[in-house]
Write a protein that holds these residues in place. Structure first.
Motif, PDB file in Angstrom:
ATOM      1  N   PHE A 188     -25.928  -5.000  30.053  1.00  0.00           N
ATOM      2  CA  PHE A 188     -26.869  -5.768  29.069  1.00  0.00           C
ATOM      3  C   PHE A 188     -26.810  -5.246  27.701  1.00  0.00           C
ATOM      4  O   PHE A 188     -27.769  -5.527  26.777  1.00  0.00           O
ATOM      5  CB  PHE A 188     -28.242  -5.797  29.617  1.00  0.00           C
ATOM      6  CG  PHE A 188     -28.164  -6.679  30.870  1.00  0.00           C
ATOM      7  CD1 PHE A 188     -28.733  -8.024  30.823  1.00  0.00           C
ATOM      8  CD2 PHE A 188     -28.161  -5.979  32.215  1.00  0.00           C
ATOM      9  CE1 PHE A 188     -28.948  -8.798  31.754  1.00  0.00           C
ATOM     10  CE2 PHE A 188     -28.471  -6.775  33.358  1.00  0.00           C
ATOM     11  CZ  PHE A 188     -28.829  -8.214  33.266  1.00  0.00           C
ATOM     12  N   SER A 189     -25.494  -4.394  27.482  1.00  0.00           N
ATOM     13  CA  SER A 189     -25.521  -3.747  25.918  1.00  0.00           C
ATOM     14  C   SER A 189     -24.974  -4.730  25.187  1.00  0.00           C
ATOM     15  O   SER A 189     -24.395  -5.992  25.594  1.00  0.00           O
ATOM     16  CB  SER A 189     -24.495  -2.748  26.209  1.00  0.00           C
ATOM     17  OG  SER A 189     -23.083  -3.282  26.539  1.00  0.00           O
ATOM     18  N   ARG A 190     -24.954  -4.574  23.970  1.00  0.00           N
ATOM     19  CA  ARG A 190     -24.595  -5.350  23.067  1.00  0.00           C
ATOM     20  C   ARG A 190     -23.017  -5.720  23.120  1.00  0.00           C
ATOM     21  O   ARG A 190     -22.490  -6.999  23.103  1.00  0.00           O
ATOM     22  CB  ARG A 190     -24.576  -4.886  21.266  1.00  0.00           C
ATOM     23  CG  ARG A 190     -23.902  -5.446  20.385  1.00  0.00           C
ATOM     24  CD  ARG A 190     -24.046  -4.832  19.004  1.00  0.00           C
ATOM     25  NE  ARG A 190     -23.084  -5.749  18.172  1.00  0.00           N
ATOM     26  CZ  ARG A 190     -22.028  -5.542  17.715  1.00  0.00           C
ATOM     27  NH1 ARG A 190     -21.193  -4.796  18.711  1.00  0.00           N
ATOM     28  NH2 ARG A 190     -21.441  -6.514  16.947  1.00  0.00           N
ATOM     29  N   ASP A 191     -22.125  -4.781  23.218  1.00  0.00           N
ATOM     30  CA  ASP A 191     -20.830  -5.069  23.420  1.00  0.00           C
ATOM     31  C   ASP A 191     -20.459  -5.571  24.809  1.00  0.00           C
ATOM     32  O   ASP A 191     -19.522  -6.526  24.977  1.00  0.00           O
ATOM     33  CB  ASP A 191     -20.053  -3.740  23.465  1.00  0.00           C
ATOM     34  CG  ASP A 191     -20.074  -2.891  22.243  1.00  0.00           C
ATOM     35  OD1 ASP A 191     -20.114  -3.477  21.246  1.00  0.00           O
ATOM     36  OD2 ASP A 191     -19.899  -1.539  22.142  1.00  0.00           O
ATOM     37  N   GLY A 192     -21.422  -5.296  25.902  1.00  0.00           N
ATOM     38  CA  GLY A 192     -21.117  -6.153  27.083  1.00  0.00           C
ATOM     39  C   GLY A 192     -21.434  -7.723  27.109  1.00  0.00           C
ATOM     40  O   GLY A 192     -20.742  -8.466  27.487  1.00  0.00           O
ATOM     41  N   VAL A 193     -22.216  -7.843  26.045  1.00  0.00           N
ATOM     42  CA  VAL A 193     -22.820  -9.030  25.792  1.00  0.00           C
ATOM     43  C   VAL A 193     -21.606  -9.958  25.217  1.00  0.00           C
ATOM     44  O   VAL A 193     -21.241 -11.163  25.680  1.00  0.00           O
ATOM     45  CB  VAL A 193     -24.057  -9.559  25.044  1.00  0.00           C
ATOM     46  CG1 VAL A 193     -24.212 -10.906  24.672  1.00  0.00           C
ATOM     47  CG2 VAL A 193     -25.438  -9.060  25.682  1.00  0.00           C
ATOM     48  N   LEU A 194     -21.019  -9.409  24.323  1.00  0.00           N
ATOM     49  CA  LEU A 194     -20.021  -9.836  23.495  1.00  0.00           C
ATOM     50  C   LEU A 194     -18.865 -10.132  24.194  1.00  0.00           C
ATOM     51  O   LEU A 194     -17.996 -11.129  24.344  1.00  0.00           O
ATOM     52  CB  LEU A 194     -19.608  -9.244  22.103  1.00  0.00           C
ATOM     53  CG  LEU A 194     -21.175  -9.161  21.074  1.00  0.00           C
ATOM     54  CD1 LEU A 194     -20.490  -8.155  20.054  1.00  0.00           C
ATOM     55  CD2 LEU A 194     -21.362 -10.572  20.511  1.00  0.00           C
ATOM     56  N   ARG A 195     -18.566  -9.089  25.068  1.00  0.00           N
ATOM     57  CA  ARG A 195     -17.272  -9.178  26.011  1.00  0.00           C
ATOM     58  C   ARG A 195     -17.493 -10.366  26.896  1.00  0.00           C
ATOM     59  O   ARG A 195     -16.692 -11.224  27.484  1.00  0.00           O
ATOM     60  CB  ARG A 195     -17.087  -7.718  26.757  1.00  0.00           C
ATOM     61  CG  ARG A 195     -15.825  -8.038  27.547  1.00  0.00           C
ATOM     62  CD  ARG A 195     -15.947  -6.483  28.090  1.00  0.00           C
ATOM     63  NE  ARG A 195     -15.133  -6.439  29.389  1.00  0.00           N
ATOM     64  CZ  ARG A 195     -14.796  -5.557  30.182  1.00  0.00           C
ATOM     65  NH1 ARG A 195     -15.234  -4.231  29.901  1.00  0.00           N
ATOM     66  NH2 ARG A 195     -13.987  -5.434  31.401  1.00  0.00           N
ATOM     67  N   SER A 196     -18.725 -10.293  27.549  1.00  0.00           N
ATOM     68  CA  SER A 196     -19.106 -11.367  28.664  1.00  0.00           C
ATOM     69  C   SER A 196     -18.888 -12.750  28.098  1.00  0.00           C
ATOM     70  O   SER A 196     -18.194 -13.647  28.648  1.00  0.00           O
ATOM     71  CB  SER A 196     -20.492 -10.958  29.196  1.00  0.00           C
ATOM     72  OG  SER A 196     -20.770 -12.149  30.096  1.00  0.00           O
ATOM     73  N   LEU A 197     -19.287 -13.175  26.665  1.00  0.00           N
ATOM     74  CA  LEU A 197     -18.950 -14.490  26.365  1.00  0.00           C
ATOM     75  C   LEU A 197     -17.611 -14.802  26.072  1.00  0.00           C
ATOM     76  O   LEU A 197     -17.170 -15.769  26.340  1.00  0.00           O
ATOM     77  CB  LEU A 197     -19.736 -14.631  25.155  1.00  0.00           C
ATOM     78  CG  LEU A 197     -19.721 -15.996  24.545  1.00  0.00           C
ATOM     79  CD1 LEU A 197     -19.967 -17.203  25.338  1.00  0.00           C
ATOM     80  CD2 LEU A 197     -20.532 -16.004  23.131  1.00  0.00           C
ATOM     81  N   GLU A 198     -16.995 -13.851  25.666  1.00  0.00           N
ATOM     82  CA  GLU A 198     -15.589 -13.835  25.413  1.00  0.00           C
ATOM     83  C   GLU A 198     -14.653 -14.188  26.364  1.00  0.00           C
ATOM     84  O   GLU A 198     -13.813 -15.288  26.705  1.00  0.00           O
ATOM     85  CB  GLU A 198     -14.713 -12.630  24.726  1.00  0.00           C
ATOM     86  CG  GLU A 198     -13.412 -12.605  24.463  1.00  0.00           C
ATOM     87  CD  GLU A 198     -13.022 -11.470  23.676  1.00  0.00           C
ATOM     88  OE1 GLU A 198     -11.678 -11.579  23.422  1.00  0.00           O
ATOM     89  OE2 GLU A 198     -13.740 -10.474  23.916  1.00  0.00           O
ATOM     90  N   GLU A 199     -14.959 -13.360  27.700  1.00  0.00           N
ATOM     91  CA  GLU A 199     -14.563 -13.831  28.925  1.00  0.00           C
ATOM     92  C   GLU A 199     -14.843 -15.048  29.630  1.00  0.00           C
ATOM     93  O   GLU A 199     -13.928 -15.763  30.217  1.00  0.00           O
ATOM     94  CB  GLU A 199     -14.599 -12.599  29.945  1.00  0.00           C
ATOM     95  CG  GLU A 199     -13.990 -11.349  29.689  1.00  0.00           C
ATOM     96  CD  GLU A 199     -14.247 -10.028  30.294  1.00  0.00           C
ATOM     97  OE1 GLU A 199     -15.044 -10.209  31.377  1.00  0.00           O
ATOM     98  OE2 GLU A 199     -13.817  -9.119  30.070  1.00  0.00           O
TER      99      GLU A 199
END
Length: 307
Positions: free
Chosen positions: A101-112
């Motif tokens: 639920f980190s910022r980077d995790g959110v951005l990576r999740s949406l990208e994938e």
């Protein structure tokens, strides 16, 4: 958003596997029934739901449907033997879910997710089940979603959960647009009506009502039915059967009463239902369109069956 939405966990093999052909068939039936809101998540079949839904929607005009997915789980390949039934999904790819639920995790999740969907945007993005990551979801995941909304990458942001306490915090402390609430405003569990839904109405947060059958029991009340994704307790089976008996006296399908109850709250914008085949699509579309007489609610109330 259409009044009835398609909950795409089934496309990921929830409870039982589904073939690509079956997925295409049920989605085409949903489209033919006028359904234009589709909800998915990386969690559903470790990406399989997103992949199947994306292939189907690739052939539809982008302006004609609303799509939501979720963040909070990253998917990584699993090198060991294939495992069936993890988190209730069957026939899914050999991947693991990693909560993030980190910022980077959110951005990576949406990208994938966009890659799996084959799209350049989604309409609604939910933070998915941050039950054990409450503070990080509030302090990192939500600001990342708000920035994506500000940049026009997504139109609306929210949180999707099976409980009421943490969503109420999001409504109070953030600027979420919407809330996906599963199983907490139904004929068997209406606790969200005590505080959360009135709060949403007050703050202008629109609610997507999911789990209206509590994962099956209200639609088909019988021994062995599931309630919140596990076998239903005998007491709840008995209660659901009594509700069905009252519905039968008024010529109303239990599914119609379940959908109507959830949709009756002014904060609820649409209702999501999982569907496995064209027959279920037709049944649920008919249930969503049915008129439920006031006498039915009155009898449920007098029998102590209306929350």
């Amino acid at each position: 958003m259409t009044p009835l939405g398609f909950g795409a966990a089934t496309l990921g093999g929830l409870f039982e596997p589904m073939t690509d052909e079956q997925a295409e068939e049920v989605l085409e039936a949903a489209w033919d029934a006028g359904i234009r809101y589709f909800d998915t998540a990386p969690h559903y079949g470790v990406g399989l739901s997103e992949e199947r839904l994306g292939r189907f929607l690739a052939g539809k005009p982008r302006e004609e449907f609303v799509l939501s997915t979720k963040v909070g789980r990253l998917l990584v390949p699993h090198d060991g033997p294939a495992r069936e039934g993890v988190a209730g999904f069957y026939g899914a790819p050999n991947r693991d879910r990693v909560l993030d639920f980190s910022r980077d995790g959110v951005l990576r999740s949406l990208e994938e997710s966009l890659k799996r969907l084959g799209l350049d945007r989604v309409d609604v993005l939910f933070i998915h089940d941050p039950d054990d990551h409450e503070e990080q979801a509030l302090r990192e995941a939500y600001p990342a979603l708000a920035r994506l909304r500000e940049e026009g990458v997504v139109s609306s942001v929210g949180v999707g959960m099976n409980q009421t306490r943490i969503p109420a915090r999001f409504v109070r402390e953030t600027g979420i647009d919407c809330l996906l609430l599963a199983g907490r405003y139904t004929l068997l569990d209406a606790r969200a009506g005590e505080e959360l839904l009135p709060l949403c109405e007050e703050r202008g947060v629109e609610v997507v009502g999911a789990g209206v059958f509590n994962s099956g029991l209200l639609a088909a009340p019988r021994p062995g039915a599931t309630y919140d994704y596990v076998p239903a307790p005998d007491e709840l089976v008995w209660r659901a059967k009594r509700i069905a008996e009252v519905c039968a006296r008024h010529g109303v399908a239990p599914a119609a009463a379940a959908i109507a109850f959830t949709r009756s709250h002014p904060a609820v914008r649409t209702v999501l239902v999982g569907m496995r085949n064209p027959a279920e699509v037709r049944q649920n579309a008919a249930a969503a369109a049915a008129t439920v007489p006031a006498e039915l609610w009155a009898e449920l109330s007098s029998e102590g069956l209306l929350p």
